[in-house]
Design an enzyme around this catalytic site. Sequence first.
Site, PDB file in Angstrom:
ATOM      1  N   ASP A 140      13.084  -0.364 -10.156  1.00  0.00           N
ATOM      2  CA  ASP A 140      13.023   0.943  -8.987  1.00  0.00           C
ATOM      3  C   ASP A 140      13.642   1.687  -9.098  1.00  0.00           C
ATOM      4  O   ASP A 140      13.741   3.068  -8.884  1.00  0.00           O
ATOM      5  CB  ASP A 140      13.793   0.120  -8.116  1.00  0.00           C
ATOM      6  N   HIS A 151      17.150  -3.155   1.663  1.00  0.00           N
ATOM      7  CA  HIS A 151      16.804  -2.621   1.979  1.00  0.00           C
ATOM      8  C   HIS A 151      15.801  -1.605   3.571  1.00  0.00           C
ATOM      9  O   HIS A 151      16.879  -0.930   4.150  1.00  0.00           O
ATOM     10  CB  HIS A 151      14.521  -1.954   1.824  1.00  0.00           C
ATOM     11  N   GLU A 199     -37.515   7.071   1.639  1.00  0.00           N
ATOM     12  CA  GLU A 199     -35.870   7.261   2.434  1.00  0.00           C
ATOM     13  C   GLU A 199     -37.202   7.360   3.796  1.00  0.00           C
ATOM     14  O   GLU A 199     -36.203   7.956   4.571  1.00  0.00           O
ATOM     15  CB  GLU A 199     -35.270   7.872   2.344  1.00  0.00           C
ATOM     16  N   TYR A 213       8.021  12.910   0.893  1.00  0.00           N
ATOM     17  CA  TYR A 213       8.920  12.845   1.846  1.00  0.00           C
ATOM     18  C   TYR A 213      10.741  11.988   1.153  1.00  0.00           C
ATOM     19  O   TYR A 213       9.537  10.573   0.595  1.00  0.00           O
ATOM     20  CB  TYR A 213       8.495  11.525   3.065  1.00  0.00           C
ATOM     21  N   GLN A 233      15.917  -6.995  -2.762  1.00  0.00           N
ATOM     22  CA  GLN A 233      14.970  -6.293  -1.483  1.00  0.00           C
ATOM     23  C   GLN A 233      15.697  -6.216  -0.503  1.00  0.00           C
ATOM     24  O   GLN A 233      15.257  -5.961   0.460  1.00  0.00           O
ATOM     25  CB  GLN A 233      13.984  -7.014  -1.965  1.00  0.00           C
ATOM     26  N   GLN A 271       9.220  13.850  12.436  1.00  0.00           N
ATOM     27  CA  GLN A 271       8.629  15.254  12.421  1.00  0.00           C
ATOM     28  C   GLN A 271       8.473  16.382  10.787  1.00  0.00           C
ATOM     29  O   GLN A 271       7.896  17.320  10.603  1.00  0.00           O
ATOM     30  CB  GLN A 271       9.670  15.867  12.941  1.00  0.00           C
ATOM     31  N   HIS A 283     -35.916  16.392   0.617  1.00  0.00           N
ATOM     32  CA  HIS A 283     -35.242  16.291  -1.002  1.00  0.00           C
ATOM     33  C   HIS A 283     -36.026  16.071  -1.527  1.00  0.00           C
ATOM     34  O   HIS A 283     -36.447  16.790  -2.489  1.00  0.00           O
ATOM     35  CB  HIS A 283     -35.014  14.570  -0.369  1.00  0.00           C
ATOM     36  N   GLU A 312       4.746  -6.978  -2.627  1.00  0.00           N
ATOM     37  CA  GLU A 312       4.658  -5.709  -3.060  1.00  0.00           C
ATOM     38  C   GLU A 312       5.412  -5.262  -4.338  1.00  0.00           C
ATOM     39  O   GLU A 312       4.436  -4.973  -5.287  1.00  0.00           O
ATOM     40  CB  GLU A 312       5.407  -4.973  -1.688  1.00  0.00           C
ATOM     41  N   HIS A 313       6.300  -6.634  -4.863  1.00  0.00           N
ATOM     42  CA  HIS A 313       6.716  -7.170  -5.554  1.00  0.00           C
ATOM     43  C   HIS A 313       6.670  -8.293  -5.719  1.00  0.00           C
ATOM     44  O   HIS A 313       7.096  -9.771  -5.272  1.00  0.00           O
ATOM     45  CB  HIS A 313       8.604  -6.718  -5.742  1.00  0.00           C
ATOM     46  N   ASN A 333      11.353   4.920   7.427  1.00  0.00           N
ATOM     47  CA  ASN A 333      10.839   3.855   8.120  1.00  0.00           C
ATOM     48  C   ASN A 333       9.684   3.681   9.015  1.00  0.00           C
ATOM     49  O   ASN A 333       8.804   4.127   8.287  1.00  0.00           O
ATOM     50  CB  ASN A 333      12.328   4.017   9.289  1.00  0.00           C
ATOM     51  N   SER A 338       9.150  -3.001   3.119  1.00  0.00           N
ATOM     52  CA  SER A 338       9.360  -4.149   2.010  1.00  0.00           C
ATOM     53  C   SER A 338       9.577  -5.448   2.144  1.00  0.00           C
ATOM     54  O   SER A 338      10.093  -5.931   2.337  1.00  0.00           O
ATOM     55  CB  SER A 338      10.836  -2.938   0.829  1.00  0.00           C
TER      56      SER A 338
END
Length: 440
Positions: A365, A267, A419, A125, A264, A188, A424, A331-332, A216, A242
């Site tokens: 990035d 974003h 067991e 995506y 940053q 979608q 088995h 994240e960063h 998003n 982010s």
Amino acid sequence: MYIWEDLTPAEQQLALARPAIAEQTSLSRDVAMILQRVRQGGNAVLRYFNEKYDGVSTPSLRVESSQLQAAAELLTEQQKQAIDTAYSTIYAFHAAQKPENIQVETTQGVQCELRYRPLETVGFYIPGGSAPLPSTVLMLGVPAQIAGCLQKVLCTPPSQGEQVIEPAIAYAALKCEINEVFLTGGAQAIAAMAYGTEENGTVTIPKCQKIYGPGNRYVTEAKRQITNDPKGAQIDMPAGPSEVLVIGDESANAAFIAADLLSQAEHGPDSQVILLSDSQALIQEVKVELSRQNQQLSRNEITSQALQHARLILVKDMTEAVSLCNQYAPEHLIIQTQNASEIADQITNAASIFVGPWTPESAGDYASGTNHVLPTYGYSNAYSSLSLIDFYKRYTLQTLSESGLNALGATIETLADLEGLDAHKNAVSIRLAASSMARR
């Protein structure tokens, strides 16, 4: 500015809290409805959403190779060269990550193997709109190309210009040998790749095994829902808005730090930026720089909203800064201190670390070579940055010789007894008996 020592435990927790994802209940409901509509209506629903949300009529969702070529030719040579350079650095770093099959004789006559196989069909995506991301095409397309994924599917919102697709996205897709490109965005698009679509009995958008890429909150929620559906698809990682955290001491360059925080913040309004420093003077300088630089930015409406979630925190020393960073799990992480490398070695929770004053987050990035698809919202305490291994599935293989089973059989029978799993045990016992009979 927050003075960490002066905050109560509740205030400290609030200071490190992420921005809440707004209206989560209604968001989940709306996304579930979108997923269901796409599953039922397929391409017709995708065309409807393209018209409704992007204002573009798309009789054909597929972008043909000739259309990709035409769009790519609109780039200048300088723009193409920039994408080429980023492609080469990303390729070099990810090619070095190729996994190797292993084979071990765990005991005499027992061979165990771990093998890797590329995923066959993967979905990407790529956001469009005000900030189309050709860099993300490279971050996803290059490792899939190296891994040898047979079918690479890319979904991106339709362009509102003369071209059906953003030229930079088209060029990067061609570079990564992505020929399955479709015009659809938002939740979608995630639904289309998770469940596949057909028209007149012919597959349009293939059903993907795994879906990658940022988006998003609707895209994020769609990815969460489809990975919880047995009929859906797996995803690269959980994520949220982010974020960047900077650790700086008195030696740090305030203008550099402010620029990193703003890079940053642009974003989105829900991005979060944090500075941890033991220098009150640095924090004050950064505040001035933030105001000055923000006024010059084209997306300052977005950055101004994001700065409302900013945290400039005064800590007593770098030990406390490291502790808070590991607690936040950013994240960063950018480290601008005199002993930046030493501090980096103490970090246990961060998705991508940028060491020293000449290492902006923007490098990762775009073109340093590391991957910019990263876990956010604190998930880096358990999840890792995207890498080549994320485009493989791994499986084990074992081969026991007759002597190997004879040597290991009693152990297996005893454990099966423990067991209470008679079948088995019997699967081994019947072989041991046959082996014994053959030796007589």
